[in-house]
Design a protein around this motif. Structure first.
Motif, mmCIF file in Angstrom:
data_model
loop_
_atom_site.group_PDB
_atom_site.id
_atom_site.type_symbol
_atom_site.label_atom_id
_atom_site.label_comp_id
_atom_site.label_asym_id
_atom_site.label_seq_id
_atom_site.Cartn_x
_atom_site.Cartn_y
_atom_site.Cartn_z
ATOM 1 N N VAL A 1 65.949 53.829 41.437
ATOM 2 C CA VAL A 1 66.195 53.599 42.861
ATOM 3 C C VAL A 1 64.838 53.551 43.569
ATOM 4 O O VAL A 1 64.431 54.498 44.239
ATOM 5 C CB VAL A 1 67.082 54.709 43.468
ATOM 6 N N PRO A 2 64.096 52.448 43.430
ATOM 7 C CA PRO A 2 62.755 52.391 44.008
ATOM 8 C C PRO A 2 62.773 52.337 45.536
ATOM 9 O O PRO A 2 63.612 51.671 46.140
ATOM 10 C CB PRO A 2 62.169 51.108 43.418
ATOM 11 N N THR A 3 61.829 53.061 46.128
ATOM 12 C CA THR A 3 61.612 53.029 47.573
ATOM 13 C C THR A 3 60.311 52.333 47.905
ATOM 14 O O THR A 3 60.195 51.649 48.923
ATOM 15 C CB THR A 3 61.593 54.460 48.135
ATOM 16 N N VAL A 4 59.315 52.520 47.028
ATOM 17 C CA VAL A 4 58.011 51.873 47.176
ATOM 18 C C VAL A 4 57.631 51.288 45.825
ATOM 19 O O VAL A 4 57.795 51.938 44.784
ATOM 20 C CB VAL A 4 56.934 52.868 47.651
ATOM 21 N N ALA A 5 57.143 50.055 45.845
ATOM 22 C CA ALA A 5 56.679 49.390 44.628
ATOM 23 C C ALA A 5 55.291 48.833 44.889
ATOM 24 O O ALA A 5 54.961 48.441 46.019
ATOM 25 C CB ALA A 5 57.628 48.266 44.218
ATOM 26 N N SER A 6 54.460 48.795 43.841
ATOM 27 C CA SER A 6 53.113 48.269 43.997
ATOM 28 C C SER A 6 52.687 47.500 42.758
ATOM 29 O O SER A 6 53.103 47.818 41.642
ATOM 30 C CB SER A 6 52.107 49.395 44.285
ATOM 31 N N LEU A 7 51.872 46.473 42.986
ATOM 32 C CA LEU A 7 51.338 45.636 41.917
ATOM 33 C C LEU A 7 49.831 45.577 42.096
ATOM 34 O O LEU A 7 49.343 45.254 43.182
ATOM 35 C CB LEU A 7 51.913 44.207 41.985
ATOM 36 N N CYS A 8 49.097 45.892 41.032
ATOM 37 C CA CYS A 8 47.644 45.926 41.113
ATOM 38 C C CYS A 8 47.050 45.005 40.061
ATOM 39 O O CYS A 8 47.399 45.083 38.885
ATOM 40 C CB CYS A 8 47.144 47.357 40.910
ATOM 41 N N THR A 9 46.166 44.112 40.487
ATOM 42 C CA THR A 9 45.459 43.255 39.545
ATOM 43 C C THR A 9 44.329 44.040 38.902
ATOM 44 O O THR A 9 43.845 45.039 39.446
ATOM 45 C CB THR A 9 44.847 42.040 40.255
ATOM 46 N N SER A 10 43.889 43.591 37.746
ATOM 47 C CA SER A 10 42.688 44.174 37.163
ATOM 48 C C SER A 10 41.481 43.732 37.991
ATOM 49 O O SER A 10 41.451 42.614 38.496
ATOM 50 C CB SER A 10 42.522 43.712 35.713
ATOM 51 N N PRO A 11 40.478 44.589 38.134
ATOM 52 C CA PRO A 11 39.287 44.193 38.904
ATOM 53 C C PRO A 11 38.639 42.950 38.294
ATOM 54 O O PRO A 11 38.584 42.808 37.071
ATOM 55 C CB PRO A 11 38.363 45.414 38.774
ATOM 56 N N PHE A 12 38.170 42.046 39.150
ATOM 57 C CA PHE A 12 37.500 40.855 38.644
ATOM 58 C C PHE A 12 36.187 40.658 39.386
ATOM 59 O O PHE A 12 36.032 41.070 40.540
ATOM 60 C CB PHE A 12 38.379 39.606 38.763
ATOM 61 N N ARG A 13 35.231 40.061 38.694
ATOM 62 C CA ARG A 13 33.906 39.852 39.276
ATOM 63 C C ARG A 13 33.941 38.740 40.323
ATOM 64 O O ARG A 13 34.723 37.801 40.219
ATOM 65 C CB ARG A 13 32.896 39.493 38.184
ATOM 66 N N VAL A 14 33.052 38.870 41.311
ATOM 67 C CA VAL A 14 32.901 37.840 42.336
ATOM 68 C C VAL A 14 31.424 37.455 42.415
ATOM 69 O O VAL A 14 30.542 38.230 42.025
ATOM 70 C CB VAL A 14 33.421 38.328 43.711
ATOM 71 N N PRO A 15 31.118 36.230 42.903
ATOM 72 C CA PRO A 15 29.761 35.684 42.792
ATOM 73 C C PRO A 15 28.703 36.345 43.652
ATOM 74 O O PRO A 15 27.520 36.060 43.478
ATOM 75 C CB PRO A 15 29.940 34.213 43.229
ATOM 76 N N ILE A 16 29.062 37.236 44.566
ATOM 77 C CA ILE A 16 28.088 37.783 45.501
ATOM 78 C C ILE A 16 26.967 38.538 44.786
ATOM 79 O O ILE A 16 25.841 38.626 45.266
ATOM 80 C CB ILE A 16 28.786 38.692 46.539
ATOM 81 N N GLY A 17 27.243 39.093 43.596
ATOM 82 C CA GLY A 17 26.225 39.814 42.831
ATOM 83 C C GLY A 17 26.762 40.224 41.481
ATOM 84 O O GLY A 17 27.975 40.197 41.239
ATOM 85 N N GLU A 18 25.869 40.625 40.584
ATOM 86 C CA GLU A 18 26.279 40.951 39.220
ATOM 87 C C GLU A 18 27.197 42.169 39.161
ATOM 88 O O GLU A 18 28.032 42.275 38.269
ATOM 89 C CB GLU A 18 25.044 41.201 38.338
ATOM 90 N N ASP A 19 27.013 43.098 40.078
ATOM 91 C CA ASP A 19 27.804 44.330 40.010
ATOM 92 C C ASP A 19 28.822 44.418 41.149
ATOM 93 O O ASP A 19 29.089 45.487 41.684
ATOM 94 C CB ASP A 19 26.884 45.554 40.021
#
Length: 355
Positions: free
Chosen positions: A261-279
């Motif tokens: 009987v869900p009241t709250v559900a969440s979906l999370c992507t795996s972290p992914f790199r973006v071009p702004i910097g290496e880290d």
């Protein structure tokens, strides 16, 4: 429909002339040209460099390029979902020097014609936007649902230290010795009222593929989702059987407060790199439900799980029910001590009929 390099765009009476505009289906070999055209888009936080190769492998997706004199000047992606009834429009981008010339409109019209020819059962086009919708937008689109966008920034190392000081519900942990704990307990019994603290929120339940399929093929989640729509990483899906396989192929961490009987559900992507910097990394969390304590607990659980091995800067987007934006923003600032990047913005899912 066959697409040739020499196929010119159909002209629209209200659009500026676009003589010499050609369309081609994108391939992996076009990646460098597309990235060159997309430089500095989204302030260096573009998701496309990470997603492009995956897009090329999706059978229900077509990525179309607009070229002028052989040079890539625009891109649009169309993904057919909802058991073939919806064309999901994503990734639109136009080279800076070509903006304001009607290129986007011509490309969108061509993609619509192409998709309708290949999938005659398509009835509507859907897209998600994070800009302010105006009267002209509502002449073209119907609003399906909207969520608030809470965008924060932090260093993964700093957040891990802060999370170690907090309990599962975000309460400050106060380490005490057995002696002081016993003394405190005795003192509390004799000097304070008998009012008990609020019970902790139930721990999030992580879902496996069988749980996900059961929830998506029944009505158990429908009352939790805004307008019966799962919006995962900017992609809106109806609760239809054909979408289950699409969602199960994605690298998503699913959680609910109660698997039956869900009241709250969440979906999370795996972290992914973006071009702004290496880290630099991006983390997207889609949250559905209205119970603030449960939302807060699932948010913390995703942060703990998905930043544990990261080093560097993280931009985290939380999409949530609009009334929860303000209390969650205060929680992020005051308790997590992370930086709020933007004030309140909205993610809007809109649709239009395909004719």
């Amino acid at each position: 429909m066959k697409i040739e390099n020499s196929l010119s765009a159909p002209q629209h009476p209200d659009a500026p002339s676009q003589a010499g505009l050609q369309f081609t289906v994108a391939t992996e070999e076009d990646f460098d040209d597309i990235m060159a055209m997309s430089q500095h888009i989204y302030g260096g936080l573009d998701y496309l460099p990470t997603r492009y190769t995956d897009w090329m492998q999706e059978a229900n997706r077509t990525v179309v390029l607009a070229r002028k004199q052989g040079k890539v000047i625009a891109l649009e992606s169309v993904c057919v979902i909802d058991d073939g009834e919806t064309m999901l429009v994503e990734g639109l981008r136009v080279a800076p020097q070509e903006r304001g010339k009607g290129v986007a409109g011509e490309l969108l019209r061509f993609c619509s014609q192409l998709t309708k020819a290949k999938y005659p059962e398509v009835k509507v086009s859907r897209l998600t936007r994070d800009d302010q919708l105006g009267p002209k937008d509502f002449q073209k689109y119907r609003l399906i649902t909207k969520q608030g966008i809470l965008l924060v920034r932090f260093r993964a190392e700093d957040l891990k230290l802060r999370l170690a000081q907090l309990g599962p519900d975000g309460n400050e942990l106060s380490p005490t010795s057995p002696t002081s704990s016993s003394s405190s307990s005795s003192s509390t019994t004799s000097t304070t009222s008998t009012t008990s603290p609020a019970p902790p929120s139930p721990p999030p339940v992580r879902l496996d593929s069988a749980d996900i399929q059961r929830l998506l093929t029944t009505d158990l989640l429908r009352h939790v989702l805004p307008n019966g729509t799962i919006v995962q990483d900017w992609q809106p899906f109806k609760l239809l059987p054909g979408n289950v396989d699409i969602l199960l192929k994605k690298d998503i961490d699913w959680a609910v407060d109660d698997a039956d009987v869900p009241t709250v559900a969440s979906l999370c992507t795996s972290p992914f790199r973006v071009p702004i910097g290496e880290d630099w990394y991006y983390l997207n969390i889609d949250m559905f439900g209205k119970a603030l304590p449960l939302v807060r607990r699932q948010y913390l659980e995703h942060l703990r799980r998905h930043t544990a091995t990261l080093k560097g800067h993280v931009m985290c987007q939380l999409f949530l029910d609009t009334p929860l934006w303000k209390p969650m923003a205060e929680f992020c600032r005051q308790v997590l001590r992370v930086e709020l990047v933007k004030e309140y913005t909205e993610q809007c899912v809109v649709e239009a009929d395909v004719v």
